[in-house]
Write an enzyme that holds these catalytic residues in place. Sequence first.
Site, short mmCIF file in Angstrom:
data_model
loop_
_atom_site.label_atom_id
_atom_site.label_comp_id
_atom_site.label_asym_id
_atom_site.label_seq_id
_atom_site.Cartn_x
_atom_site.Cartn_y
_atom_site.Cartn_z
N GLU A 33 4.58 -8.80 -34.59
CA GLU A 33 4.84 -9.96 -33.75
C GLU A 33 5.83 -9.50 -32.68
O GLU A 33 6.87 -8.93 -33.01
CB GLU A 33 5.46 -11.08 -34.59
CG GLU A 33 5.59 -12.36 -33.79
CD GLU A 33 6.24 -13.50 -34.56
OE1 GLU A 33 6.37 -13.42 -35.80
OE2 GLU A 33 6.63 -14.47 -33.90
N ARG A 257 7.78 -3.95 -49.13
CA ARG A 257 8.54 -3.65 -47.90
C ARG A 257 9.49 -2.50 -48.16
O ARG A 257 9.98 -2.32 -49.26
CB ARG A 257 9.43 -4.84 -47.54
CG ARG A 257 8.75 -6.08 -47.15
CD ARG A 257 9.80 -7.16 -46.89
NE ARG A 257 10.33 -7.07 -45.55
CZ ARG A 257 9.71 -7.58 -44.49
NH1 ARG A 257 8.57 -8.20 -44.63
NH2 ARG A 257 10.23 -7.49 -43.29
N LYS A 267 14.19 -8.55 -38.23
CA LYS A 267 14.37 -8.67 -36.79
C LYS A 267 15.35 -9.78 -36.46
O LYS A 267 16.11 -9.68 -35.51
CB LYS A 267 13.02 -8.92 -36.12
CG LYS A 267 12.22 -7.65 -35.95
CD LYS A 267 10.90 -7.92 -35.25
CE LYS A 267 9.88 -8.45 -36.21
NZ LYS A 267 8.54 -8.57 -35.63
#
Length: 555
Positions: A33, A257, A267
């Site tokens: 994204e 992850r 982020k």
Amino acid sequence: MSEERSLNFIEDIIERDLKEGRVKSILTRFPPEPNGYLHIGHAKSICLNFGLGIKYGGKTNLRFDDTNPVTEETEYVESIKADVRWLGFEWANEFYASDYFEQLYGYAEKLIERGLAYVDDSTSEEIAEQKGTPTQPGRRNNYAERTPEENLQLFREMRAGTYPDGSKVLRIKGDMSSPNMLMRDPIIYRIKHAHHHRTGDAWCIYPMYDFAHGQSDSIEGITHSICTLEFVPHRELYDWLIEKLEIFPSRQYEFARLNMTYTVMSKRKLLQLVNEGNVESWDDPRMPTISGMRRRGYTAKSIRDFCDRIGVAKRENLIDLGLLEFFVREDLNKTALRRMAVLDPVKLIITNYEENKYELLPSENNPEMPEKGERMLHFGRELWIEREDFMEEASKKWFRLAPGSVVRLKSAYIVRCTGFEKDESGKLTTVMAEYIPESKSGSDTSGIHAKGTIHWISAPHAVTAEVRLYDRLFRVEDPSSEEGDFKSYINPDSLQIISKAYMEPDLLSAVPGVPYQFLRKGYFVLDSVHSKENHLVFNRTVTLKDTWAKEAKKG
Ligand code: ATP
Ligand code: MG
């Protein structure tokens, strides 16, 4: 590391799919994204997706998952592309989920026509309340009774801009008693009158993640859609939509992850550090971003080797930052040119060396790579040495300079220390020594054995530079799991600036991205932001040894 490793679970699946003919060739994608810069966790996903494409002769798309108009920016798109390329990968296609808005809208109408989606006017609070809990089924409201014709008209009006933000949503007719909360009539479209970085003002309704991601996979014909574990509960909806829409059967697989010690990997949190001034920018050399690591001097190869080594896990874990540094050192040791730099300078006067006389002495550029040749060092009466290489009262274990001791100056002579001077405050200003002419490196006939070797630089020839030393960004291993605000665990000493170091003159031609080993001091690289023609700034990439491992052993 090149040692053979067994297949990871995704490779197992791919090999089976290829063997059984479920797919002819594989197509993966990396779907960021564009709402921030990429971090080392993304590097893991990039290496995995692109690595599988390469390994199995398939392809990998770069797809920007840009369905949220508010947080996305073109600056991020550009940085993401630069980072993926720098890591060493090239995508087969550059796609944007926003390019599929029309197609996705068509899919939504199809669901409405089949009675599988409805427009709901409830507030978000009402929707949440009606959803039930994991142990209690939810209940459907009366809006779900709307006919396909009515829904179609309302949905078209939503698109046309008839309604304000938040007044209506489009929902899937799922299963309000499903144990999977995400199947309880999930929202797939919302109204948002906002400018989009690519589609501008063309749309005022935007698809939700679950109605864009899987469908984008299908549109592109992605065979193996690899994501992280938090998407496990989304898989049921992913498969449901593929089945109902009768589109290409992409399949989703989840891995753990990457989390790393002494940093944060989200982020949102990294943006907070930038916005609140805790770091300079997204590419601050202390950041776990790819751009920060590049600026700090980490190499793409070391990051790829690290990602390969940690493998693909099915359970979350915390990887030691030291492991990444290990791969950085391993790569830089092979490639970095050796230079001498004195970070905390003190004068060394060679009292028996003629004034204004110099000689040139050869020194290897990289002992690991003899083909890199040698450079010539000026040697003369006045040198700079490191303050910590002298001790007034030394113990027997001290092999560097102290009154009466002998030490070798790297690639030059053995010197014997004859004295020192201090200023009024007691601070050491000068060390005196005599050199032993027969002890020249390469032709030493002195018969004297010096146990220590130190680095040095000819004072009249040295260039000055600023040097930045970095420490880990947080004081605790896992700031995100600590009580309270993660920012209260920031390490206040993560940056040390040395404003005047002395170094070899050819460092004037250093460029960012080309690594150096400053002997005994670590690996360094020119800083791409602060370095100017008449003001060199070097970043320490990593120390020569793992100093933290040593500290940990000491306890
Ligand atoms: P963040 O939580 O840091 O904002 P994200 O998952 O929202 O990350 P995306 O841009 O959606 O960021 O991620 C793009 C791809 O990278 C996704 O497939 C995601 O699963 C993967 N990814 C993100 N963070 C990690 C991580 N720490 N380890 C492995 N893969 C990751
Ligand atoms: Mg995300």
